[in-house]
Enzyme design. Structure first.
Site: not given
Ligand SMILES: *[C@@H]1O[C@H](CO)[C@@H](O)[C@H](O)[C@H]1NC(C)=O
Ligand SMILES: *[C@@H]1O[C@H](CO)[C@@H](O)[C@H](O)[C@H]1NC(C)=O
Ligand SMILES: *[C@@H]1O[C@H](CO)[C@@H](O)[C@H](O)[C@H]1NC(C)=O
Ligand SMILES: *[C@@H]1O[C@H](CO)[C@@H](O)[C@H](O)[C@H]1NC(C)=O
Ligand SMILES: *[C@@H]1O[C@H](CO)[C@@H](O)[C@H](O)[C@H]1NC(C)=O
Ligand SMILES: *[C@@H]1O[C@H](CO)[C@@H](O)[C@H](O)[C@H]1NC(C)=O
Length: 580
Positions: A288, A292, A492, A535-536, A561
């Site tokens: 993790e 990042d 993440s 736009d998705v 959305d």
């Protein structure tokens, strides 16, 4: 309280007063015999022990504990108005951010608050306390026995998970009324260090790849998709960005330079972190932590990068809270912060969430851009009775004062084509924070025009809706402990990607003498340009998988959305809109 009553009794009474006096004494003795009722600041705090932790021993009275007092701030209403002005591009105050000193003048606790709390602590022999520059937190070292007498009801135990141990209270605490009214909550008793696992997914991968295929998301793939050219790198020396981590997790500088060599592509970039705040241990690197750092630095290329590493120095500290406190104690911090931490709203007390929300307002007032991952469980799911489920919003993703980032995948996982919903992308509606003005029109439009909606009983239409934006969250490459790892997934990953892109925009703004972006949402929800974000519109995220009624949560739709927000960045378009 009792002193005042004693004084009034010491007047020498006339005979006629006697019977009243006796009656008063009777009432008083009854009142005083019952110890004054404690006030519970966080009666709704969940006492559930998270999975994997086991309670071991009760602390000995002399064992050290650290308590964190969130002192009542002044002018939170004014702070809120100020944030509205400085974050709204249509306001004449846009970008007129406060320094930490100016912020202190606005929010610091009143002298009464400081005196009452200090007097109370000193009376119990608590002397070792540290404050912060804004004076609204007090972190005190004491012993378990003293802490238990300060906070009636609290009982400190040690809990263990693997080789990590923390100290927490197994029951809720109270405070005497006089002090309770001066404090928002006490940290170091309840919330466990967050579970954070990036996903590794290799399921459903098609093998019929054709020409132009790629084998996973890398900086070059992201830069290609989001239209960043080799010259889109940071050049301003005063620009900066950061990611924060709250586990016993570290990144290795060696991994970062190997990652940049393997995947960095041809553009100029830095491969060293400028500052590590907090502990950066020498153990194995965490996946993790590596994710990042590697991705914020490859999108926000050549920009000074800090890592806040807060595993919680002491067993009784809450790592996330420690990071928030640190921000209030550092007058100079990076402009953009990305954080992949989240908890279920229903596991946290409202008092805690409200105060953390005020801390996000403080960050916004300073011009900081704070991004949180929207979570990896879609709409989430919580059983609230026999056969009855509701969605499960996540905090801080649900705070109206942060920008929340959801996730997408390529329509064809091996080609740089358009993006669709990543079914894990966290999203939904808060049960705690009402819908902020900046999003009312966008969210109402979605609620009105979307045909395929989950039943109303699953979510709260009046709550703060999230995420705000999205980026790819599927199939990333990460180098950790010198090994390239494929199939890394989750919000993440999308959060540092979006953060790095906003840092590039800050760079261009600072260069032109404009303010940094600060809290992005009011500007984001006003963007008119169709080419600022992709736009998705395809796909739904998961929720209560076994639920017979449902099987899925919300679905993406044109415009905003609650799965992918406004969509994913098209850098040239987004930059142009945000330079106006
Ligand atoms: C805040 O910073 C000051 C000065 O560096 C330090 O003495 C103090 O301990 C810090 N406060 C906390 C709560 O860590
Ligand atoms: C804790 O355990 C993990 C794996 O179980 C190991 O990688 C790590 O080094 C250990 N940490 C410490 C401080 O012993
Ligand atoms: C961004 O790239 C896409 C293809 O990847 C292209 O169709 C589009 O025109 C580009 N947009 C801008 C504003 O450069
Ligand atoms: C990288 O940033 C520094 C300022 O921090 C700047 O001087 C340098 O020119 C930048 N490098 C490139 C390749 O733009
Ligand atoms: C960077 O910030 C410092 C301190 O605010 C300022 O003095 C300096 O002029 C800035 N540098 C540039 C290139 O703007
Ligand atoms: C719905 O959200 C509002 C805040 O917007 C809150 O006051 C209310 O309690 C929530 N309802 C439920 C059932 O949680």
């Amino acid at each position: 309280m009792t002193e005042i009553q004693c004084n009034s009794l010491s007047r020498s009474p006339g005979a006629a007063d006697m019977s009243h006096r006796i009656l008063l004494l009777l009432v008083l003795s009854v009142l005083l015999a019952v110890p004054s009722r404690g006030v519970y600041l966080e009666p709704d705090q969940s006492l559930r022990i998270p999975k994997g932790w086991t309670r071991t021993a009760r602390l000995a009275g002399s064992d050290p504990v650290i308590l964190t007092f969130a002192l009542k701030q002044q002018n939170v209403d004014k702070l809120q108005e100020l944030v509205g002005r400085v974050s709204d591009p249509e306001s004449s105050h846009y970008g007129q951010f406060l320094s930490l000193d100016e912020l202190r003048t606005l929010v610091q606790p009143s002298d009464d608050t400081l005196r009452i709390v200090r007097t109370w602590l000193e009376k119990h022999g608590v002397q070792e306390c540290d404050s912060v520059l804004t004076r609204d937190f007090l972190e005190c070292r004491t012993q378990a026995s003293v802490a238990e007498s300060l906070l009636p009801g609290a009982q400190f135990h040690r809990y263990e998970k693997g080789n990590v141990s923390v100290v927490r209270s197994s029951s809720v605490y109270s405070l005497i009324p006089e002090v309770a009214s001066q404090i928002d909550f006490v940290g170091g008793l309840h919330r466990f260090p967050p579970e954070r696992k990036v996903l590794r997914r290799s399921e459903n991968r098609q093998s019929d790849v054709d020409a132009g295929f790629h084998l996973g998301v890398t900086p070059s793939i992201l830069r290609q998709r989001y239209n960043l050219s080799a010259s889109d790198v940071g050049t301003h020396p005063n620009n900066s960005q950061a990611c924060a981590q709250f586990l016993e997790q570290y990144f290795h500088p060696g991994d970062l330079s190997e990652f940049m060599q393997l995947f960095g592509g041809s553009f100029q970039h830095r491969s060293e972190v400028d500052q590590v705040i907090g502990e950066q241990g020498g153990g194995r690197a965490g996946l993790e932590a590596s994710l990042d750092v590697e991705y914020i630095m490859s999108m926000g290329a050549n920009i000074s990068t800090w890592v806040f590493s807060n595993p919680g120095r002491h067993e009784s500290q809450e790592p996330f809270l420690e990071w928030m406190i640190l921000l209030s104690n550092m007058s100079s911090v990076p402009w953009v912060h990305t954080i992949s931490y989240g908890d279920d709203e229903d596991s946290l007390s409202v008092a805690f969430m409200q105060r953390i929300n005020a801390e996000f307002m403080k960050a916004a007032a300073r011009g900081l851009t704070v991004l949180f991952a929207s979570g990896d469980e879609g709409a989430g799911c919580r059983a609230v009775g026999k056969g009855k489920d509701v969605f499960r919003p996540s905090f801080p993703a649900s705070s109206p004062y942060v920008t929340t980032v959801g996730g997408t995948s390529f329509k064809n996982p091996f080609q740089v084509v358009y993006e669709v919903t990543d079914y894990i992308s966290g999203g939904g509606f808060s049960n705690v924070f009402p819908m902020p003005d900046y999003q009312v029109s966008a969210v109402s439009k979605y609620l009105k025009s979307t045909v395929k909606m989950p039943p109303d009983s699953y979510y709260n239409r009046s709550g703060r809706a999230y995420p705000d934006v999205a980026a790819l969250s599927d199939n990333y490459w990460v180098v950790t402990d010198r090994v390239p790892i494929p199939w890394v997934s989750g919000t993440s990953a999308s959060t540092p990607v979006f953060g790095g892109i906003l840092s590039l925009i800050n760079d261009q703004r600072i260069k032109r003498g404009l303010s940094p972006l600060g809290f992005l949402n009011p500007a984001l929800y006003r963007l008119q340009a169709a080419d600022a974000l992709y736009d998705v519109t395809e796909g739904c995220h998961l929720s209560c998988i076994d639920d017979l009624v449902l099987g899925q949560g919300f679905c993406a739709a044109p415009g905003w959305d609650p799965v992918t927000g406004w969509g994913t960045p098209n850098y040239p378009g987004l930059l142009k809109s945000l330079l106006q």
